[in-house]
Design a protein around this motif. Structure first.
Motif, PDB file in Angstrom:
ATOM      1  N   GLY A 178      40.331  35.526  29.451  1.00 60.39           N
ATOM      2  CA  GLY A 178      39.505  34.964  30.513  1.00 60.39           C
ATOM      3  C   GLY A 178      40.121  35.015  31.889  1.00 60.39           C
ATOM      4  O   GLY A 178      39.601  34.398  32.829  1.00 60.39           O
ATOM      5  N   VAL A 179      41.233  35.736  32.054  1.00 57.67           N
ATOM      6  CA  VAL A 179      41.891  35.864  33.354  1.00 57.67           C
ATOM      7  C   VAL A 179      41.335  37.109  34.042  1.00 57.67           C
ATOM      8  O   VAL A 179      41.709  38.236  33.697  1.00 57.67           O
ATOM      9  CB  VAL A 179      43.425  35.962  33.206  1.00 57.67           C
ATOM     10  CG1 VAL A 179      44.086  36.053  34.569  1.00 57.67           C
ATOM     11  CG2 VAL A 179      43.955  34.770  32.427  1.00 57.67           C
ATOM     12  N   ASP A 180      40.439  36.897  34.977  1.00 56.52           N
ATOM     13  CA  ASP A 180      39.803  38.020  35.652  1.00 56.52           C
ATOM     14  C   ASP A 180      39.652  37.679  37.127  1.00 56.52           C
ATOM     15  O   ASP A 180      39.266  36.553  37.484  1.00 56.52           O
ATOM     16  CB  ASP A 180      38.435  38.318  35.034  1.00 56.52           C
ATOM     17  CG  ASP A 180      37.886  39.667  35.481  1.00 56.52           C
ATOM     18  OD1 ASP A 180      38.536  40.312  36.324  1.00 56.52           O
ATOM     19  OD2 ASP A 180      36.819  40.070  34.987  1.00 56.52           O
ATOM     20  N   ALA A 181      39.945  38.652  37.989  1.00 55.68           N
ATOM     21  CA  ALA A 181      39.874  38.406  39.431  1.00 55.68           C
ATOM     22  C   ALA A 181      38.463  38.467  39.975  1.00 55.68           C
ATOM     23  O   ALA A 181      38.204  37.993  41.084  1.00 55.68           O
ATOM     24  CB  ALA A 181      40.751  39.430  40.175  1.00 55.68           C
ATOM     25  N   GLY A 182      37.552  39.057  39.214  1.00 53.83           N
ATOM     26  CA  GLY A 182      36.187  39.181  39.711  1.00 53.83           C
ATOM     27  C   GLY A 182      36.111  40.091  40.925  1.00 53.83           C
ATOM     28  O   GLY A 182      36.721  41.168  40.959  1.00 53.83           O
ATOM     29  N   ARG A 183      35.386  39.632  41.950  1.00 51.76           N
ATOM     30  CA  ARG A 183      35.249  40.430  43.177  1.00 51.76           C
ATOM     31  C   ARG A 183      36.093  39.886  44.317  1.00 51.76           C
ATOM     32  O   ARG A 183      35.952  40.337  45.450  1.00 51.76           O
ATOM     33  CB  ARG A 183      33.784  40.463  43.600  1.00 51.76           C
ATOM     34  CG  ARG A 183      32.860  41.147  42.586  1.00 51.76           C
ATOM     35  CD  ARG A 183      31.438  41.212  43.104  1.00 51.76           C
ATOM     36  NE  ARG A 183      30.557  41.896  42.154  1.00 51.76           N
ATOM     37  CZ  ARG A 183      29.254  42.098  42.359  1.00 51.76           C
ATOM     38  NH1 ARG A 183      28.692  41.650  43.494  1.00 51.76           N
ATOM     39  NH2 ARG A 183      28.536  42.720  41.454  1.00 51.76           N
ATOM     40  N   VAL A 186      41.653  38.896  47.207  1.00 51.02           N
ATOM     41  CA  VAL A 186      42.950  38.213  47.159  1.00 51.02           C
ATOM     42  C   VAL A 186      43.381  38.001  45.717  1.00 51.02           C
ATOM     43  O   VAL A 186      44.551  38.219  45.351  1.00 51.02           O
ATOM     44  CB  VAL A 186      42.878  36.874  47.915  1.00 51.02           C
ATOM     45  CG1 VAL A 186      44.209  36.130  47.808  1.00 51.02           C
ATOM     46  CG2 VAL A 186      42.505  37.101  49.373  1.00 51.02           C
ATOM     47  N   ALA A 187      42.436  37.599  44.873  1.00 49.81           N
ATOM     48  CA  ALA A 187      42.755  37.409  43.454  1.00 49.81           C
ATOM     49  C   ALA A 187      43.123  38.729  42.793  1.00 49.81           C
ATOM     50  O   ALA A 187      44.018  38.782  41.945  1.00 49.81           O
ATOM     51  CB  ALA A 187      41.558  36.780  42.741  1.00 49.81           C
ATOM     52  N   LYS A 188      42.463  39.820  43.205  1.00 48.63           N
ATOM     53  CA  LYS A 188      42.799  41.132  42.653  1.00 48.63           C
ATOM     54  C   LYS A 188      44.217  41.534  43.035  1.00 48.63           C
ATOM     55  O   LYS A 188      44.957  42.098  42.229  1.00 48.63           O
ATOM     56  CB  LYS A 188      41.804  42.173  43.144  1.00 48.63           C
ATOM     57  CG  LYS A 188      40.436  42.096  42.486  1.00 48.63           C
ATOM     58  CD  LYS A 188      39.548  43.237  42.952  1.00 48.63           C
ATOM     59  CE  LYS A 188      38.210  43.202  42.222  1.00 48.63           C
ATOM     60  NZ  LYS A 188      37.320  44.317  42.630  1.00 48.63           N
ATOM     61  N   LEU A 189      44.599  41.228  44.286  1.00 51.86           N
ATOM     62  CA  LEU A 189      45.952  41.551  44.729  1.00 51.86           C
ATOM     63  C   LEU A 189      46.990  40.751  43.943  1.00 51.86           C
ATOM     64  O   LEU A 189      48.028  41.289  43.525  1.00 51.86           O
ATOM     65  CB  LEU A 189      46.079  41.278  46.226  1.00 51.86           C
ATOM     66  CG  LEU A 189      47.431  41.619  46.863  1.00 51.86           C
ATOM     67  CD1 LEU A 189      47.730  43.104  46.691  1.00 51.86           C
ATOM     68  CD2 LEU A 189      47.434  41.235  48.341  1.00 51.86           C
ATOM     69  N   ARG A 190      46.723  39.466  43.739  1.00 53.20           N
ATOM     70  CA  ARG A 190      47.638  38.643  42.944  1.00 53.20           C
ATOM     71  C   ARG A 190      47.704  39.137  41.501  1.00 53.20           C
ATOM     72  O   ARG A 190      48.791  39.176  40.903  1.00 53.20           O
ATOM     73  CB  ARG A 190      47.177  37.192  42.975  1.00 53.20           C
ATOM     74  CG  ARG A 190      47.330  36.512  44.347  1.00 53.20           C
ATOM     75  CD  ARG A 190      46.777  35.105  44.302  1.00 53.20           C
ATOM     76  NE  ARG A 190      46.963  34.428  45.583  1.00 53.20           N
ATOM     77  CZ  ARG A 190      46.468  33.221  45.868  1.00 53.20           C
ATOM     78  NH1 ARG A 190      45.783  32.553  44.932  1.00 53.20           N
ATOM     79  NH2 ARG A 190      46.665  32.683  47.056  1.00 53.20           N
ATOM     80  N   MET A 191      46.565  39.521  40.940  1.00 55.45           N
ATOM     81  CA  MET A 191      46.539  40.037  39.577  1.00 55.45           C
ATOM     82  C   MET A 191      47.348  41.325  39.466  1.00 55.45           C
ATOM     83  O   MET A 191      48.100  41.532  38.506  1.00 55.45           O
ATOM     84  CB  MET A 191      45.097  40.292  39.147  1.00 55.45           C
ATOM     85  CG  MET A 191      44.955  40.769  37.713  1.00 55.45           C
ATOM     86  SD  MET A 191      45.261  39.469  36.505  1.00 55.45           S
ATOM     87  CE  MET A 191      43.839  38.421  36.814  1.00 55.45           C
ATOM     88  N   PHE A 192      47.218  42.183  40.470  1.00 54.00           N
ATOM     89  CA  PHE A 192      47.971  43.435  40.476  1.00 54.00           C
ATOM     90  C   PHE A 192      49.472  43.163  40.533  1.00 54.00           C
ATOM     91  O   PHE A 192      50.252  43.784  39.803  1.00 54.00           O
ATOM     92  CB  PHE A 192      47.542  44.295  41.672  1.00 54.00           C
ATOM     93  CG  PHE A 192      48.323  45.571  41.817  1.00 54.00           C
ATOM     94  CD1 PHE A 192      47.930  46.713  41.132  1.00 54.00           C
ATOM     95  CD2 PHE A 192      49.442  45.634  42.641  1.00 54.00           C
ATOM     96  CE1 PHE A 192      48.650  47.894  41.259  1.00 54.00           C
ATOM     97  CE2 PHE A 192      50.163  46.810  42.771  1.00 54.00           C
ATOM     98  CZ  PHE A 192      49.763  47.939  42.077  1.00 54.00           C
ATOM     99  N   ALA A 193      49.881  42.234  41.402  1.00 54.13           N
ATOM    100  CA  ALA A 193      51.305  41.919  41.544  1.00 54.13           C
ATOM    101  C   ALA A 193      51.866  41.328  40.258  1.00 54.13           C
ATOM    102  O   ALA A 193      52.972  41.697  39.814  1.00 54.13           O
ATOM    103  CB  ALA A 193      51.516  40.959  42.708  1.00 54.13           C
ATOM    104  N   SER A 194      51.135  40.415  39.632  1.00 56.19           N
ATOM    105  CA  SER A 194      51.634  39.798  38.399  1.00 56.19           C
ATOM    106  C   SER A 194      51.701  40.801  37.254  1.00 56.19           C
ATOM    107  O   SER A 194      52.648  40.789  36.456  1.00 56.19           O
ATOM    108  CB  SER A 194      50.747  38.610  38.010  1.00 56.19           C
ATOM    109  OG  SER A 194      49.416  39.036  37.763  1.00 56.19           O
ATOM    110  N   THR A 195      50.702  41.698  37.181  1.00 51.23           N
ATOM    111  CA  THR A 195      50.722  42.722  36.137  1.00 51.23           C
ATOM    112  C   THR A 195      51.872  43.697  36.357  1.00 51.23           C
ATOM    113  O   THR A 195      52.556  44.103  35.403  1.00 51.23           O
ATOM    114  CB  THR A 195      49.385  43.482  36.105  1.00 51.23           C
ATOM    115  OG1 THR A 195      48.308  42.557  35.953  1.00 51.23           O
ATOM    116  CG2 THR A 195      49.349  44.464  34.948  1.00 51.23           C
ATOM    117  N   ALA A 196      52.107  44.072  37.612  1.00 47.60           N
ATOM    118  CA  ALA A 196      53.211  44.977  37.920  1.00 47.60           C
ATOM    119  C   ALA A 196      54.553  44.336  37.582  1.00 47.60           C
ATOM    120  O   ALA A 196      55.461  45.000  37.063  1.00 47.60           O
ATOM    121  CB  ALA A 196      53.165  45.378  39.395  1.00 47.60           C
TER     122      ALA A 196
END
Length: 266
Positions: A178-183, A186-196
């Motif tokens: 259920g961890v999804d940044a949606g649209r 800012v959330a997408k950027l944080r998700m990218f950083a944490s995944t990296a």
């Protein structure tokens, strides 16, 4: 298709050459190109590289897929120089508020973009026509590189495709939780950083385990090694090196003779 998968016809005349010879030829041909910023020199070099591509057994469509990521770098160079170039010489073409796009700016951008492709293409062709194991063997046997370095680099190349698989696994696992940044950008950027970061931690752990396993198997014993596949350096390999050096110097001489040579320094 991975970035280091062989995509060439291995029976092509230049694809059969020694991996060290191909790597050396790529360096000899590419290094002189960084001495100038004019667009003429890398353009001629790029045309020559594309002309000899069939002799390496690489199809143009397959090569286009390999060089596609360079288009992002080319776009970045174009935008950066267009907006922030210190010198705006030549005729004014377009004026966008404080930014003036001139022929000099576009010429400088074209020179850098062409140089990116002209310098990167030989390296791409080398890895597209060379099995990583053959390259490691040739580095140890012909270039006298340390076996620890060559075998470690080979292991790293073999593990690179796993990074893409792990990235997709991490993304799908977080989405299942259920961890999804949606649209939200800012959330997408944080998700990218944490995944990296998670991918980096996993890669470091795997690298440590691999190093310990290789040492345990005697890869750094210092004892004389034997080779299952001998890599012979022939007269044809020497001719490839000489031809690459002569071609690079001929292109530079032509640009100087035509008066278009613009050295990086001076």
């Amino acid at each position: 298709m991975t970035a280091f998968e062989v995509i060439a016809d291995v029976s092509a005349p230049l694809a059969r050459r020694n991996p060290v010879a191909k790597l050396g030829a790529a360096l000899l041909f590419s290094l002189p190109l960084v001495s100038t910023v004019d667009p003429f020199t890398p353009a001629v070099a790029l045309l020559l590289e594309l002309a000899v591509l069939p002799f390496f057994g690489v199809r143009y469509r397959a090569l286009a897929r390999r060089v596609a990521p360079l288009l992002l770098a080319a776009a970045g160079v174009l935008v950066t120089l267009t907006l922030f170039a210190a010198e705006r010489t030549g005729s004014l073409l377009v004026s966008l508020g404080p930014f003036d796009i001139t022929t000099g700016v576009l010429a400088s951008a074209a020179g850098l973009i062409l140089r990116i492709f002209a310098v990167a293409l030989p390296g791409i062709v080398v890895f597209a026509t060379t099995d990583p194991t053959d390259l490691a063997d040739a580095l140890v046997q012909n270039a006298k590189a340390p076996a620890r370095f060559a075998i470690g680099a080979l292991a790293a190349f073999r593990l690179l495709p796993l990074l893409g698989e792990e990235w997709r696994t991490l993304t799908l696992a977080r989405r299942a939780r259920g961890v999804d940044a949606g649209r939200n950008p800012v959330a997408k950027l944080r998700m990218f950083a944490s995944t990296a970061f998670a991918l980096l931690v996993g890669a470091l752990r795997r690298g440590v385990r691999l190093a310990v396993a290789m040492d345990a198997r005697g890869f750094d014993s210092g004892a004389p090694r034997t080779y299952a596949r001998r890599q012979h350096f022939t007269a044809a390999d020497t001719a490839l090196l000489v031809g690459a050096g002569v071609a690079a110097m001929s292109i530079l001489t032509l640009s100087v003779a035509l008066g278009v040579f613009r050295p990086v320094v001076g």
